[in-house]
Scaffold this motif. Structure first.
Motif, short mmCIF file in Angstrom:
data_model
loop_
_atom_site.label_atom_id
_atom_site.label_comp_id
_atom_site.label_asym_id
_atom_site.label_seq_id
_atom_site.Cartn_x
_atom_site.Cartn_y
_atom_site.Cartn_z
N PHE A 209 0.85 -1.19 0.00
CA PHE A 209 0.00 0.00 0.00
C PHE A 209 0.89 1.24 0.00
O PHE A 209 1.61 1.51 0.95
N LEU A 210 0.84 2.00 -1.10
CA LEU A 210 1.64 3.22 -1.25
C LEU A 210 0.72 4.42 -1.49
O LEU A 210 0.88 5.17 -2.43
N ALA B 86 -4.07 12.26 6.93
CA ALA B 86 -5.14 11.72 7.76
C ALA B 86 -5.99 10.72 6.98
O ALA B 86 -6.42 9.69 7.53
N LEU B 87 -6.23 10.99 5.70
CA LEU B 87 -6.97 10.05 4.86
C LEU B 87 -6.18 8.75 4.69
O LEU B 87 -6.73 7.65 4.83
N VAL B 88 -4.89 8.87 4.39
CA VAL B 88 -4.04 7.69 4.17
C VAL B 88 -3.98 6.83 5.42
O VAL B 88 -4.05 5.59 5.35
N THR B 89 -3.85 7.46 6.58
CA THR B 89 -3.68 6.71 7.83
C THR B 89 -5.00 6.27 8.44
O THR B 89 -5.01 5.52 9.43
N GLY B 90 -6.12 6.73 7.86
CA GLY B 90 -7.44 6.38 8.39
C GLY B 90 -8.25 5.55 7.42
O GLY B 90 -7.97 4.35 7.22
N PRO B 91 -9.25 6.14 6.77
CA PRO B 91 -10.15 5.36 5.91
C PRO B 91 -9.47 4.64 4.76
O PRO B 91 -9.83 3.52 4.42
N MET B 92 -8.47 5.28 4.14
CA MET B 92 -7.79 4.63 3.01
C MET B 92 -7.05 3.38 3.47
O MET B 92 -7.11 2.33 2.83
N LEU B 93 -6.35 3.49 4.58
CA LEU B 93 -5.63 2.33 5.12
C LEU B 93 -6.61 1.21 5.47
O LEU B 93 -6.35 0.04 5.18
N GLU B 94 -7.73 1.56 6.06
CA GLU B 94 -8.73 0.55 6.43
C GLU B 94 -9.23 -0.20 5.20
O GLU B 94 -9.41 -1.42 5.23
N ALA B 95 -9.42 0.53 4.09
CA ALA B 95 -9.89 -0.10 2.86
C ALA B 95 -8.81 -0.93 2.18
O ALA B 95 -9.12 -1.92 1.51
N CYS B 96 -7.55 -0.53 2.33
CA CYS B 96 -6.47 -1.16 1.59
C CYS B 96 -5.79 -2.30 2.33
O CYS B 96 -5.26 -3.22 1.70
N ALA B 97 -5.79 -2.25 3.65
CA ALA B 97 -5.05 -3.25 4.43
C ALA B 97 -5.41 -4.69 4.10
O ALA B 97 -4.51 -5.55 4.07
N PRO B 98 -6.67 -5.02 3.82
CA PRO B 98 -6.97 -6.42 3.51
C PRO B 98 -6.31 -6.94 2.24
O PRO B 98 -6.19 -8.16 2.06
N HIS B 99 -5.87 -6.04 1.38
CA HIS B 99 -5.26 -6.44 0.11
C HIS B 99 -3.73 -6.32 0.12
O HIS B 99 -3.10 -6.56 -0.91
N ALA B 100 -3.14 -5.91 1.24
CA ALA B 100 -1.71 -5.59 1.26
C ALA B 100 -0.96 -6.36 2.34
O ALA B 100 -1.53 -6.75 3.37
N ARG B 101 0.32 -6.57 2.08
CA ARG B 101 1.22 -7.13 3.09
C ARG B 101 2.12 -6.05 3.68
O ARG B 101 2.55 -6.16 4.82
N TRP B 102 2.42 -5.03 2.87
CA TRP B 102 3.38 -3.99 3.23
C TRP B 102 2.73 -2.61 3.13
O TRP B 102 1.74 -2.44 2.44
N ILE B 103 3.37 -1.63 3.80
CA ILE B 103 3.02 -0.23 3.62
C ILE B 103 4.28 0.55 3.33
O ILE B 103 5.35 0.25 3.88
N ASP B 104 4.19 1.52 2.43
CA ASP B 104 5.37 2.24 1.94
C ASP B 104 5.08 3.73 1.93
O ASP B 104 3.92 4.15 1.88
N VAL B 105 6.15 4.52 1.99
CA VAL B 105 6.05 5.99 1.93
C VAL B 105 7.18 6.52 1.06
O VAL B 105 8.32 6.05 1.17
N PHE B 106 6.87 7.50 0.23
CA PHE B 106 7.89 8.21 -0.54
C PHE B 106 8.36 9.37 0.33
O PHE B 106 7.74 10.43 0.36
N CYS B 107 9.45 9.15 1.08
CA CYS B 107 9.98 10.15 2.02
C CYS B 107 11.02 10.98 1.27
O CYS B 107 12.20 10.59 1.18
N GLU B 108 10.58 12.10 0.75
CA GLU B 108 11.44 12.86 -0.17
C GLU B 108 10.89 14.29 -0.28
O GLU B 108 9.68 14.53 -0.11
#
Length: 391
Positions: free
Chosen positions: A159-160, A178-200
């Motif tokens: 999940f990126l 807040a969207l990424v860490t809340g509702p979006m994460l809740e919707a995406c977590a069942p389909h993902a093994r990892w979480i990633d961030v473009f720290c740049e």
């Protein structure tokens, strides 16, 4: 259970740490596949009987290649952006938004068809394990469906949502986090093994990256980071501080970054196709290896900064431009890349030893060196995945 003897192998790369050399190479070798596993490895003269036999004709056999960083779920084309870079326009992360618009407009079927074609393209070049990220939807609906598409092609999904801030949140990046860490994460977590961030610069800063990783890990996803691609920054040390398994790009590193990678054991996944496609400096793999850092290589196949699906091409660039030996580069796209995905266990991939998954590549060449020695040449003569020939 049916067994198959693959014999008359010129050079067998096992990556077995109990054998001599980095690659644990065996000359005049054979191996037995039983079901989807390696059952036996050794010299051909000592090979046990099997139900069937395949003559490798003196060719080299390697573990299946592992691509631990790719972005295959997208729509659209950015060839004009590439042409502009080759004419002198510098690369910037903002081009991602062009792909976001096309991806949002595409159907699930279109996304799946395109991503599946790229996975098959990778397979024909020896890649038997691939990680796929989201990151071109950047909305709850489009990130979730991107990951659902990716999950049909691989178990290694990431999940990126924190790729860049989408246009509609340009004036409210905190709201997007807040969207990424809340509702979006809740919707995406069942389909993902990892979480990633473009720290740049131009994407997410260290505090935002920490918030995303904290939320992902609380939801059961393991952390990854894009870091130090466009310039020096805090990302690599953040990854090491958190004990992440791997941190990707690592183009701009100072001595403290290198020390942190060594001391933490975090794998530096280098992506030379990006530097080829953006004309940035190549990462210094030799510096990292000499410091005792584990190095993996991956394609970063994506429509903007690096549209190659070829791990052999990336391997050849790492040898030519980044100071790696052919053996180090092969190890980096097999055993270390598997470790970067936590697939290096006793029943994992990346090594040809008894008990491991029978993913292997047959080269139309006598040794692994030819992958760098003959760049751009289609040397993959056969691919086995899960104990059966697929190419």
């Amino acid at each position: 259970m049916t067994s198959t003897l693959l014999t008359n192998i010129g050079e067998l790369v096992t990556n077995d740490p109990d054998r001599a050399g980095l690659l644990g190479a065996v000359e005049g070798a054979a191996l037995v596949v039983e079901g989807d596993r390696i059952a036996w490895v050794g010299h051909a003269a000592d090979a046990p009987a099997a139900d069937a036999a395949v003559d490798a004709g003196g060719r080299a056999v390697l573990p299946g290649l592992v691509d631990s960083h790719s972005h295959l779920v997208f729509a659209g084309d950015r060839a004009q952006e590439f042409a502009a870079r080759m004419s002198g326009t510098p690369y910037a992360a903002g081009g991602i938004r062009t792909t976001v618009a096309a991806t949002r407009a595409a159907t699930d079927e279109q996304l799946l068809s395109h991503a599946a074609r790229l996975v098959q393209e990778m397979l024909r070049q020896g890649t038997t394990t691939v990680e796929i990220k989201s990151g071109y939807g950047l909305s709850l609906r489009d990130e979730a469906r991107s990951l659902a598409v990716a999950r049909q092609l691989t178990e290694q999904t990431t999940f990126l949502g924190a790729h860049v801030v989408p246009q509609e949140y340009a004036d409210d990046p905190a709201g997007y986090v807040a969207l990424v860490t809340g509702p979006m994460l809740e919707a995406c977590a069942p389909h993902a093994r990892w979480i990633d961030v473009f720290c740049e610069t131009g994407a997410f800063d260290a505090d935002q990256a920490r918030a995303v990783l904290d939320a992902g890990e609380a939801a059961g996803l393991r952390g990854r980071l894009h870091a130090n691609q466009l310039g020096p920054g805090p990302g690599v040390r953040l990854a090491c501080e958190r004990g992440l398994l791997a941190v990707d790009h690592c183009t701009y590193l100072d001595d403290a970054d290198v020390d942190a990678l060594r001391d933490s054991g975090t794998i530096a996944t280098l992506l030379p196709g990006v530097e080829f496609s953006t004309r940035q400096p190549y990462p210094d793999a030799r510096r990292l290896l000499d410091a005792g850092v584990r190095v993996a290589l991956a394609s970063d196949c994506n429509p903007g900064s690096c549209f190659t699906s070829s791990i052999p091409f990336c391997l050849a660039m790492a040898v030519r431009e980044m100071g790696m030996t052919p053996a180090e580069a092969v190890h980096a796209v097999t055993a270390t890349a598997a470790a970067a995905l936590d697939l290096d266990g006793a029943d994992g991939v990346g090594r040809l030893v008894p008990g491991r998954r029978a993913d292997l590549v047959l080269l139309d060449a006598p040794t692994h060196v030819h992958l760098a020695y003959r760049p751009g040449v289609p040397l993959v003569a056969g691919v086995w995945q899960g104990g059966r020939p697929v190419v």
